[in-house]
Design a protein around this motif. Structure first.
Motif, mmCIF file in Angstrom:
data_model
loop_
_atom_site.group_PDB
_atom_site.id
_atom_site.type_symbol
_atom_site.label_atom_id
_atom_site.label_comp_id
_atom_site.label_asym_id
_atom_site.label_seq_id
_atom_site.Cartn_x
_atom_site.Cartn_y
_atom_site.Cartn_z
ATOM 1 N N VAL A 9 0.830 -1.204 0.000
ATOM 2 C CA VAL A 9 0.000 0.000 0.000
ATOM 3 C C VAL A 9 0.867 1.258 0.000
ATOM 4 C CG1 VAL A 9 -1.669 1.346 1.359
ATOM 5 C CG2 VAL A 9 -2.069 -1.075 0.927
ATOM 6 N N GLU A 10 1.965 1.246 0.734
ATOM 7 C CA GLU A 10 2.877 2.400 0.701
ATOM 8 C C GLU A 10 3.392 2.628 -0.727
ATOM 9 O OE1 GLU A 10 5.742 1.310 3.675
ATOM 10 O OE2 GLU A 10 4.511 2.085 5.314
ATOM 11 N N ALA A 11 3.762 1.571 -1.419
ATOM 12 C CA ALA A 11 4.252 1.707 -2.795
ATOM 13 C C ALA A 11 3.137 2.183 -3.724
ATOM 14 C CB ALA A 11 4.812 0.374 -3.287
ATOM 15 N N VAL A 12 1.944 1.684 -3.528
ATOM 16 C CA VAL A 12 0.808 2.106 -4.348
ATOM 17 C C VAL A 12 0.518 3.589 -4.135
ATOM 18 C CG1 VAL A 12 -1.694 1.840 -4.620
ATOM 19 C CG2 VAL A 12 -0.230 -0.183 -4.565
ATOM 20 N N LEU A 13 0.570 4.039 -2.884
ATOM 21 C CA LEU A 13 0.345 5.460 -2.604
ATOM 22 C C LEU A 13 1.402 6.330 -3.272
ATOM 23 C CD1 LEU A 13 -0.701 5.360 1.161
ATOM 24 C CD2 LEU A 13 -2.168 5.836 -0.813
ATOM 25 N N MET A 14 2.663 5.869 -3.268
ATOM 26 C CA MET A 14 3.728 6.625 -3.932
ATOM 27 C C MET A 14 3.451 6.751 -5.423
ATOM 28 S SD MET A 14 7.358 5.672 -2.160
ATOM 29 C CE MET A 14 7.120 3.986 -1.630
ATOM 30 N N SER A 15 2.805 5.739 -6.008
ATOM 31 C CA SER A 15 2.512 5.789 -7.442
ATOM 32 C C SER A 15 1.461 6.845 -7.776
ATOM 33 C CB SER A 15 2.053 4.414 -7.941
ATOM 34 O OG SER A 15 0.704 4.165 -7.570
ATOM 35 N N LEU A 16 0.681 7.267 -6.772
ATOM 36 C CA LEU A 16 -0.344 8.288 -7.005
ATOM 37 C C LEU A 16 0.240 9.698 -7.046
ATOM 38 C CD1 LEU A 16 -3.279 7.024 -4.769
ATOM 39 C CD2 LEU A 16 -3.141 6.995 -7.271
ATOM 40 N N GLY A 17 1.388 9.884 -6.442
ATOM 41 C CA GLY A 17 1.991 11.207 -6.464
ATOM 42 C C GLY A 17 3.039 11.368 -5.395
ATOM 43 N N GLU A 18 3.862 12.390 -5.583
ATOM 44 C CA GLU A 18 4.913 12.675 -4.617
ATOM 45 C C GLU A 18 4.339 12.932 -3.235
ATOM 46 O OE1 GLU A 18 8.141 15.531 -5.197
ATOM 47 O OE2 GLU A 18 7.894 15.123 -7.336
ATOM 48 N N SER A 19 4.916 12.369 -2.263
ATOM 49 C CA SER A 19 4.576 12.536 -0.845
ATOM 50 C C SER A 19 3.213 11.980 -0.441
ATOM 51 C CB SER A 19 4.700 14.006 -0.410
ATOM 52 O OG SER A 19 3.611 14.766 -0.905
ATOM 53 N N PHE A 20 2.504 11.288 -1.326
ATOM 54 C CA PHE A 20 1.210 10.716 -0.950
ATOM 55 C C PHE A 20 1.363 9.684 0.156
ATOM 56 C CE2 PHE A 20 -2.350 11.636 -4.079
ATOM 57 C CZ PHE A 20 -1.851 12.880 -4.397
ATOM 58 N N GLU A 21 2.418 8.871 0.067
ATOM 59 C CA GLU A 21 2.633 7.844 1.099
ATOM 60 C C GLU A 21 2.819 8.509 2.446
ATOM 61 O OE1 GLU A 21 5.041 5.827 3.915
ATOM 62 O OE2 GLU A 21 6.023 7.129 2.472
ATOM 63 N N PRO A 143 -9.663 11.847 -0.722
ATOM 64 C CA PRO A 143 -9.112 13.156 -0.338
ATOM 65 C C PRO A 143 -8.991 14.095 -1.544
ATOM 66 C CG PRO A 143 -7.780 11.364 0.547
ATOM 67 C CD PRO A 143 -8.743 10.755 -0.420
ATOM 68 N N ASN A 144 -9.073 15.392 -1.278
ATOM 69 C CA ASN A 144 -8.984 16.401 -2.347
ATOM 70 C C ASN A 144 -7.732 16.220 -3.202
ATOM 71 O OD1 ASN A 144 -11.369 17.636 -1.537
ATOM 72 N ND2 ASN A 144 -10.320 19.045 -0.164
ATOM 73 N N GLU A 145 -6.595 15.934 -2.548
ATOM 74 C CA GLU A 145 -5.342 15.780 -3.288
ATOM 75 C C GLU A 145 -5.383 14.593 -4.244
ATOM 76 O OE1 GLU A 145 -4.185 17.318 0.862
ATOM 77 O OE2 GLU A 145 -5.720 16.062 -0.035
ATOM 78 N N VAL A 146 -6.130 13.572 -3.880
ATOM 79 C CA VAL A 146 -6.245 12.390 -4.731
ATOM 80 C C VAL A 146 -7.200 12.666 -5.885
ATOM 81 C CG1 VAL A 146 -6.966 9.965 -4.804
ATOM 82 C CG2 VAL A 146 -5.676 10.822 -2.845
ATOM 83 N N VAL A 147 -8.306 13.352 -5.601
ATOM 84 C CA VAL A 147 -9.296 13.674 -6.635
ATOM 85 C C VAL A 147 -8.677 14.586 -7.685
ATOM 86 C CG1 VAL A 147 -11.511 14.816 -7.087
ATOM 87 C CG2 VAL A 147 -11.233 13.361 -5.061
ATOM 88 N N GLY A 148 -7.946 15.591 -7.223
ATOM 89 C CA GLY A 148 -7.313 16.533 -8.137
ATOM 90 C C GLY A 148 -8.186 17.756 -8.375
#
Length: 194
Positions: A9-21, A143-148
């Motif tokens: 999950v940490e790696a998957v979050l990193m794939s969504l964007g910088e500092s997401f993890e 989260p807003n950051e994920v939605v964009g």
């Protein structure tokens, strides 16, 4: 399996964007829990066609699912184009599925894999599946950051336990099973934007 799930999950979050993890792992995924199931698919007495459905098309209700299938095989995943692809067993290999909870949390950026099991031989098929999930009372809301910026949420907020109840079916002996085949999080909380 819990430690492996956390790392995935940490790696998957990193794939969504910088500092997401760093931003979301502790706040969103800290209280996740997992459970292991041994799944036995028993074939019918006779097979009159090339393959028999062992479990119909479904998505997992988890954040992620880690699967080990035996050498019999039979797991298939549906491509974006709708074609069924065989996932051939490979010794010492685990398969990771994105589940509905992660799909909704990521606003559909991470796709919950539609998959099924087909039985091609008259033998029992076994698999091990570790489902890593949010806690029952967690509200799922992208989260807003994920939605964009400028994008709409594809899923209405919902509580995990309510989604589990939606997918739950009762067997004839009163046991609860969570495999309402064919229904997904889109059916439960999807908006018209998804």
């Amino acid at each position: 399996m819990t430690e492996l799930s956390k790392r995935i999950v940490e790696a998957v979050l990193m794939s969504l964007g910088e500092s997401f993890e760093q931003k979301f792992y502790d706040s969103e995924f800290r209280n996740c829990h997992g459970y292991l199931r041994i799944i036995n698919y028993t074939p019918p007495k006779s097979v009159t066609q090339e393959e028999v459905e062992g479990l119909g098309m479904h998505t997992d209700m988890s954040c992620i699912t880690i699967v080990y299938q035996d050498q019999i095989g039979g797991l298939q995943v549906r491509s974006k184009e709708g074609k069924w692809l065989d996932i051939n067993p490979c010794e010492e290999t685990l398969l990771v599925n994105i589940g509905d909870l992660m799909h909704a949390w990521s606003n559909g950026k991470l796709r919950s894999s539609e998959h099924r099991v087909v039985l091609k031989r008259l033998v029992n098929r076994f698999s091990l599946a570790f489902f890593w999930c949010f806690e029952d009372e967690k509200a799922i809301y992208a989260p807003n950051e994920v939605v964009g910026e400028g994008h709409l949420r594809a899923y209405k907020p919902f509580v995990c336990a309510d989604y589990l109840k939606f997918r739950e079916i009762s067997s004839t002996n009163g046991e609860k099973k969570f495999e309402k085949v064919g229904f997904t999080v889109k059916d439960f909380a999807g908006t018209s934007t998804d």
